[in-house]
Design a protein around this motif. Structure first.
Motif, mmCIF file in Angstrom:
data_model
loop_
_atom_site.group_PDB
_atom_site.id
_atom_site.type_symbol
_atom_site.label_atom_id
_atom_site.label_comp_id
_atom_site.label_asym_id
_atom_site.label_seq_id
_atom_site.Cartn_x
_atom_site.Cartn_y
_atom_site.Cartn_z
ATOM 1 N N GLN A 123 0.831 -1.202 0.000
ATOM 2 C CA GLN A 123 0.000 0.000 0.000
ATOM 3 C C GLN A 123 0.874 1.264 0.000
ATOM 4 N N ARG B 26 2.351 1.754 -3.492
ATOM 5 C CA ARG B 26 1.400 2.379 -4.429
ATOM 6 C C ARG B 26 1.380 3.896 -4.236
ATOM 7 N N ARG C 18 4.582 5.335 -5.753
ATOM 8 C CA ARG C 18 4.491 5.403 -7.217
ATOM 9 C C ARG C 18 3.563 6.534 -7.657
ATOM 10 N N ALA C 19 2.452 6.732 -6.910
ATOM 11 C CA ALA C 19 1.522 7.815 -7.241
ATOM 12 C C ALA C 19 2.184 9.178 -7.071
ATOM 13 N N ASP D 286 -4.083 4.124 3.948
ATOM 14 C CA ASP D 286 -3.990 3.591 2.584
ATOM 15 C C ASP D 286 -4.587 4.544 1.545
ATOM 16 N N ALA E 55 -3.658 5.761 -1.187
ATOM 17 C CA ALA E 55 -3.513 5.480 -2.621
ATOM 18 C C ALA E 55 -4.384 4.324 -3.093
ATOM 19 N N ASP E 56 -5.111 3.697 -2.187
ATOM 20 C CA ASP E 56 -5.997 2.583 -2.545
ATOM 21 C C ASP E 56 -7.418 3.106 -2.673
#
Length: 161
Positions: A57, A60, A63-64, A100, A102-103
């Motif tokens: 998580q 991600r 990376r975002a 979390d 980015a989820d």
């Protein structure tokens, strides 16, 4: 149920929010670091501490934010109760936690309201707390900025890839 399962149940309307907060308090979460400080965002008059349920998580999120694949991000592993009871009250403005972020389907806001953060951390929250949380959720978690809270030395650290 683990934290991610409790979040999913609450998001589906089938879970108990108090049980989810309790699970967050019992869970070691990962807090990304920037310049030796926890990363936060600011939205709706609230400072949001970024917390992640695991390295995938956090990766991600990295990376975002433009991290290259495989690039490591430093983080501290902190018990959720310590985040809510110690870190949130130390921030100079009303603060909550976004889990979390980015989820898209698995994120959760823990706003600065009674029952989630200590009473002294609720003071200064203007307007309806649900409106503050809704505004933050609709606008995203904001741009990462170093919070005013230094990383405690005794915390485990790692690098998410």
């Amino acid at each position: 149920m683990d934290l991610r399962e409790r979040i999913a149940a609450v998001r589906a309307g089938a879970g108990e929010p108090a049980a989810m907060v309790g699970e967050f308090r019992r869970t070691m979460v990962l807090l990304p670091l920037s310049g030796g400080r926890f990363m936060t965002g600011h939205e709706g008059g609230v400072r949001w501490i970024y917390a992640f349920s695991g390295e995938p998580q956090l990766a991600r999120f990295a990376r975002a934010r433009g991290a290259a694949p495989g690039e490591g991000w430093e983080y501290a592993a902190v018990l959720g109760a310590r985040v809510l009871d110690v870190l949130v009250p130390e921030l100079p403005a009303p603060a909550g936690v976004v889990v979390d972020v980015a989820d898209e389907e698995g994120s959760m806001l823990l706003p600065p309201v009674r029952g989630i953060v200590p009473d002294e951390a609720v003071e200064g929250v203007e307007g309806d707390a649900a409106a503050v949380a809704a505004a933050a959720a609709s606008a995203g978690a904001g741009v990462p900025a170093g919070a005013g809270t230094a990383v405690p030395r005794q915390r485990a650290r790692g690098r998410a890839r």
